[in-house]
Design a protein around this motif. Sequence first.
Motif, PDB file in Angstrom:
ATOM      1  N   ASP A   1       0.829  -1.198   0.000  1.00  0.00           N
ATOM      2  CA  ASP A   1       0.000   0.000   0.000  1.00  0.00           C
ATOM      3  C   ASP A   1       0.868   1.254   0.000  1.00  0.00           C
ATOM      4  O   ASP A   1       2.101   1.173   0.027  1.00  0.00           O
ATOM      5  N   VAL A   2       0.218   2.405  -0.035  1.00  0.00           N
ATOM      6  CA  VAL A   2       0.953   3.666  -0.206  1.00  0.00           C
ATOM      7  C   VAL A   2       1.797   4.026   1.005  1.00  0.00           C
ATOM      8  O   VAL A   2       2.646   4.917   0.928  1.00  0.00           O
TER       9      VAL A   2
ATOM     10  N   VAL B   1      -2.028  -0.920  -3.705  1.00  0.00           N
ATOM     11  CA  VAL B   1      -3.399  -0.775  -3.202  1.00  0.00           C
ATOM     12  C   VAL B   1      -3.461   0.298  -2.118  1.00  0.00           C
ATOM     13  O   VAL B   1      -2.431   0.811  -1.649  1.00  0.00           O
ATOM     14  N   ASP B   2      -4.689   0.640  -1.699  1.00  0.00           N
ATOM     15  CA  ASP B   2      -4.874   1.686  -0.698  1.00  0.00           C
ATOM     16  C   ASP B   2      -4.445   1.235   0.695  1.00  0.00           C
ATOM     17  O   ASP B   2      -3.913   2.020   1.476  1.00  0.00           O
ATOM     18  N   ARG B   3      -4.715  -0.034   1.006  1.00  0.00           N
ATOM     19  CA  ARG B   3      -4.404  -0.501   2.361  1.00  0.00           C
ATOM     20  C   ARG B   3      -4.129  -1.986   2.381  1.00  0.00           C
ATOM     21  O   ARG B   3      -4.875  -2.763   1.792  1.00  0.00           O
TER      22      ARG B   3
ATOM     23  N   CYS C   1       7.353   5.768   0.035  1.00  0.00           N
ATOM     24  CA  CYS C   1       6.334   5.529   1.052  1.00  0.00           C
ATOM     25  C   CYS C   1       6.704   6.186   2.373  1.00  0.00           C
ATOM     26  O   CYS C   1       7.807   6.691   2.559  1.00  0.00           O
TER      27      CYS C   1
END
Length: 209
Positions: A137-138, A173-175, A197
Amino acid sequence: MREDGTKTSLRARLLAARAGRITGTDHPVAVGATETDGAATTARRILDLPEVASARWVAAYASLPGEPETGRLLRRLRGRGIRVLLPSMRPDLDLDFREYTGALIAGAFGTREPPLGAAIFELVQADVIVVPALAVDVHGRRLGRGGGSYDRALRRARPDALIVAVVHDNELVDRVPTEAHDVAVHVVVTPRVTLRCGTSDGAQDSYSR
């Protein structure tokens, strides 16, 4: 420790998608040229990271079917005179890292690794560590295959080593759900994106080309 069910279900979905990528059932057209172009772009993105440009040692991995292909990256790293380490699975599922000089043999669970005679070095030797992932994720939270091998090995990395995860575009992905033992990455690379990140909004230091 029992794994979170959300994490388990996400892993199963992503592994199924990777399996479809291998057989071509998740693509309406042949993926050969696209995959080759993606591998070239991903390799360039990693090689363009300033930490890689100045590295003497890079730990990476030989990709499995369905994963972003890393053969081009390994060749180009060695072509630059960078010494490359690849993982070798221990019986306890931890990882040794052997120097890659161009030859690979079959390893555990379908992996490929340097021959047993290749020199073993501690992971602390690596300036940059390129790791596989099913999703990231980000914020740099990484989902692996569930064995915990990289989470154990990465705890032996240098504190200033850059950790880079490589995924397909749709696997950023977001999370990603995490647990206490999970080790985050600093950079995510896909064919379309290079993402730094760990900032407050997860994207402040991101950039793409």
